[in-house]
Scaffold this motif. Structure first.
Motif, PDB file in Angstrom:
ATOM      1  N   SER A   7       0.774  -1.323  -0.045  1.00 61.01           N
ATOM      2  CA  SER A   7       0.128  -0.174  -0.001  1.00 61.01           C
ATOM      3  C   SER A   7       0.819   1.191   0.015  1.00 61.01           C
ATOM      4  O   SER A   7       2.033   1.010   0.554  1.00 61.01           O
ATOM      5  N   PRO A   8       0.376   2.408  -0.379  1.00 61.95           N
ATOM      6  CA  PRO A   8       1.006   3.746  -0.088  1.00 61.95           C
ATOM      7  C   PRO A   8       1.363   3.694   1.333  1.00 61.95           C
ATOM      8  O   PRO A   8       0.541   3.352   2.454  1.00 61.95           O
ATOM      9  N   ASP A   9       2.403   4.363   1.586  1.00 65.01           N
ATOM     10  CA  ASP A   9       2.704   4.763   3.156  1.00 65.01           C
ATOM     11  C   ASP A   9       1.704   5.566   3.728  1.00 65.01           C
ATOM     12  O   ASP A   9       1.289   6.725   3.208  1.00 65.01           O
TER      13      ASP A   9
ATOM     14  N   ASP B   9       3.233   0.762   6.237  1.00 66.00           N
ATOM     15  CA  ASP B   9       2.361   0.381   5.028  1.00 66.00           C
ATOM     16  C   ASP B   9       1.833  -1.177   5.097  1.00 66.00           C
ATOM     17  O   ASP B   9       2.215  -1.730   6.270  1.00 66.00           O
ATOM     18  N   ILE B  10       0.877  -1.475   4.512  1.00 64.71           N
ATOM     19  CA  ILE B  10       0.304  -2.782   4.510  1.00 64.71           C
ATOM     20  C   ILE B  10       1.024  -3.686   3.382  1.00 64.71           C
ATOM     21  O   ILE B  10       0.998  -3.200   2.034  1.00 64.71           O
TER      22      ILE B  10
ATOM     23  N   SER C  27      13.131  -6.345  13.195  1.00 68.61           N
ATOM     24  CA  SER C  27      11.593  -7.346  13.082  1.00 68.61           C
ATOM     25  C   SER C  27      10.596  -6.146  12.653  1.00 68.61           C
ATOM     26  O   SER C  27       9.979  -5.836  13.581  1.00 68.61           O
ATOM     27  N   GLY C  28      10.614  -5.934  11.387  1.00 64.25           N
ATOM     28  CA  GLY C  28       9.919  -4.761  10.804  1.00 64.25           C
ATOM     29  C   GLY C  28       8.555  -4.866  10.373  1.00 64.25           C
ATOM     30  O   GLY C  28       7.773  -3.941   9.670  1.00 64.25           O
ATOM     31  N   ASP C  29       8.159  -6.369  10.445  1.00 64.69           N
ATOM     32  CA  ASP C  29       6.934  -6.563   9.885  1.00 64.69           C
ATOM     33  C   ASP C  29       6.314  -7.589  10.593  1.00 64.69           C
ATOM     34  O   ASP C  29       6.871  -8.511  11.175  1.00 64.69           O
ATOM     35  N   TRP C  30       4.912  -7.702  10.667  1.00 64.93           N
ATOM     36  CA  TRP C  30       4.218  -8.671  11.446  1.00 64.93           C
ATOM     37  C   TRP C  30       2.919  -9.004  10.969  1.00 64.93           C
ATOM     38  O   TRP C  30       2.119  -7.883  10.341  1.00 64.93           O
ATOM     39  N   GLY C  31       2.191 -10.228  10.746  1.00 61.88           N
ATOM     40  CA  GLY C  31       1.093 -10.606  10.300  1.00 61.88           C
ATOM     41  C   GLY C  31       0.800 -11.740  10.063  1.00 61.88           C
ATOM     42  O   GLY C  31       1.231 -12.517  10.868  1.00 61.88           O
ATOM     43  N   PHE C  32      -0.037 -12.129   9.268  1.00 64.90           N
ATOM     44  CA  PHE C  32      -0.499 -13.808   9.189  1.00 64.90           C
ATOM     45  C   PHE C  32      -0.139 -14.415   7.671  1.00 64.90           C
ATOM     46  O   PHE C  32      -0.356 -13.620   6.813  1.00 64.90           O
ATOM     47  N   ARG C  33       0.591 -15.349   7.755  1.00 63.32           N
ATOM     48  CA  ARG C  33       0.818 -16.027   6.362  1.00 63.32           C
ATOM     49  C   ARG C  33      -0.757 -16.648   5.621  1.00 63.32           C
ATOM     50  O   ARG C  33      -0.778 -16.390   4.602  1.00 63.32           O
ATOM     51  N   GLU C  34      -1.349 -16.828   6.630  1.00 58.76           N
ATOM     52  CA  GLU C  34      -2.596 -17.420   6.383  1.00 58.76           C
ATOM     53  C   GLU C  34      -3.867 -16.989   7.080  1.00 58.76           C
ATOM     54  O   GLU C  34      -4.383 -17.421   7.894  1.00 58.76           O
ATOM     55  N   PHE C  35      -4.124 -15.825   6.150  1.00 60.58           N
ATOM     56  CA  PHE C  35      -5.365 -14.798   6.809  1.00 60.58           C
ATOM     57  C   PHE C  35      -6.548 -15.394   6.570  1.00 60.58           C
ATOM     58  O   PHE C  35      -7.502 -15.357   7.508  1.00 60.58           O
ATOM     59  N   LEU C  36      -6.809 -15.749   5.279  1.00 64.32           N
ATOM     60  CA  LEU C  36      -7.948 -16.278   4.762  1.00 64.32           C
ATOM     61  C   LEU C  36      -7.786 -17.084   3.356  1.00 64.32           C
ATOM     62  O   LEU C  36      -6.836 -16.730   2.460  1.00 64.32           O
ATOM     63  N   LYS C  37      -8.465 -18.325   3.470  1.00 63.48           N
ATOM     64  CA  LYS C  37      -8.152 -19.115   2.309  1.00 63.48           C
ATOM     65  C   LYS C  37      -8.736 -18.523   0.848  1.00 63.48           C
ATOM     66  O   LYS C  37      -9.639 -18.014   0.784  1.00 63.48           O
ATOM     67  N   ALA C  38      -7.847 -18.606  -0.087  1.00 64.67           N
ATOM     68  CA  ALA C  38      -8.227 -17.831  -1.430  1.00 64.67           C
ATOM     69  C   ALA C  38      -9.602 -18.560  -1.977  1.00 64.67           C
ATOM     70  O   ALA C  38     -10.058 -17.635  -2.730  1.00 64.67           O
TER      71      ALA C  38
ATOM     72  N   PHE D 294       0.434  -8.455   6.121  1.00 70.25           N
ATOM     73  CA  PHE D 294       1.424  -7.882   7.246  1.00 70.25           C
ATOM     74  C   PHE D 294       1.320  -6.327   7.236  1.00 70.25           C
ATOM     75  O   PHE D 294       0.974  -5.668   6.330  1.00 70.25           O
ATOM     76  N   LEU D 295       1.597  -5.984   8.359  1.00 69.70           N
ATOM     77  CA  LEU D 295       1.833  -4.591   8.941  1.00 69.70           C
ATOM     78  C   LEU D 295       3.382  -4.322   8.747  1.00 69.70           C
ATOM     79  O   LEU D 295       3.925  -4.841   9.365  1.00 69.70           O
ATOM     80  N   GLU D 296       3.708  -3.375   8.014  1.00 71.65           N
ATOM     81  CA  GLU D 296       5.131  -3.139   7.838  1.00 71.65           C
ATOM     82  C   GLU D 296       5.409  -1.750   8.668  1.00 71.65           C
ATOM     83  O   GLU D 296       4.945  -0.759   8.485  1.00 71.65           O
ATOM     84  N   TYR D 297       6.622  -1.737   9.162  1.00 71.02           N
ATOM     85  CA  TYR D 297       7.058  -0.566   9.933  1.00 71.02           C
ATOM     86  C   TYR D 297       8.282  -0.068   9.442  1.00 71.02           C
ATOM     87  O   TYR D 297       9.225  -0.575   8.848  1.00 71.02           O
TER      88      TYR D 297
END
Length: 234
Positions: free
Chosen positions: A68-70, A79-80, A142-153, A98-101
């Motif tokens: 995403s845009p910053d 950013d996302i 450790s600049g990002d955190w989130g989910f590898r498997e948020f929702l099945k495609a 992921f949320l990126e810092y």
């Protein structure tokens, strides 16, 4: 380095190098179709902000990942990062978010920031929206955190499921950067959800009125209110 959390919210250090290489070898798209963003949007709480990002023509996206845009919250750039078909090729891929810092130049803040945040994929029926709240100490290492498997495609692309409205995937992130003195209080609950959704500021309610001989019931309800899992269920 990139750290990720799966649906079981377990850190997977063994995949760190693979993920890092995948990102570096992929041109993260900044095409016109991903620039549709609102925010940061202020809430009734002075430290909680929301950002809404819309990925148009989601089913037709071909790049491995999109950023995403910053945006700036609490003086920090974020950013996302989204992988529409997941980070690893398999027969049942999942959306990764992921949320990126972006580490600031300021020496003090380079030590990192403790942050509670909630990632949400909206649904045509708001009651079916998928929300996941996390806490993470973002640092330069450790600049990002989130989910590898948020929702099945397969679920996401189901036209009857309501995840894509006019072909658009709608993502929202709510962020609260914790103040230094708040970390001790957070450590007592370790529930990011209640730090993102401040009941008092969202509803204005602070207690129960005694309707006459209801004091015991009021006490029970207030005790139940302090069970985080029950609050989320309600």
């Amino acid at each position: 380095s990139r750290f990720a959390m799966g649906v079981d919210t377990v850190e997977r250090d063994t995949e760190q190098n693979d993920v890092q290489n995948a990102v570096h070898e992929t041109d993260v798209s900044m095409g016109e179709n991903i620039l549709d963003m609102d925010g940061p949007i202020a809430t009734k709480h002075p430290d909680i902000f929301k950002v809404k990002w819309r990925l148009k023509n989601f089913a037709s996206l071909r790049e491995f990942s999109y950023r995403s845009p910053d945006f700036k919250i609490s003086g920090i750039e974020w950013d996302i990062l989204v992988y529409p078909k997941g980070m690893n090729a398999n027969q049942d891929p999942s959306l990764s978010i992921f949320l990126e810092y972006k580490p600031p130049i300021d020496q003090y803040q380079q030590q990192g920031v403790d942050t509670c945040f909630e990632l949400m994929v909206d649904n045509e029926n708001p009651a079916h929206a998928e929300c996941k709240a996390l806490h993470h100490r973002f640092t330069a290492a450790s600049g990002d955190w989130g989910f590898r498997e948020f929702l099945k495609a397969s679920t996401l692309l189901n036209p009857q499921a309501g995840w894509l409205v006019d072909g658009t995937l709608r993502i929202q992130v709510a962020i609260r950067v914790l103040r230094e003195h708040e970390m001790r209080e957070y450590s007592l609950t370790k529930d990011a959800h209640i730090w993102i959704h401040d009941s008092k500021t969202e509803t204005g309610f602070v207690g129960l009125k005694n309707q006459g001989a209801t004091c015991y019931m009021n006490s029970l309800l207030q005790a139940l209110y302090h069970i985080p899992a029950l609050r989320r269920a309600v």
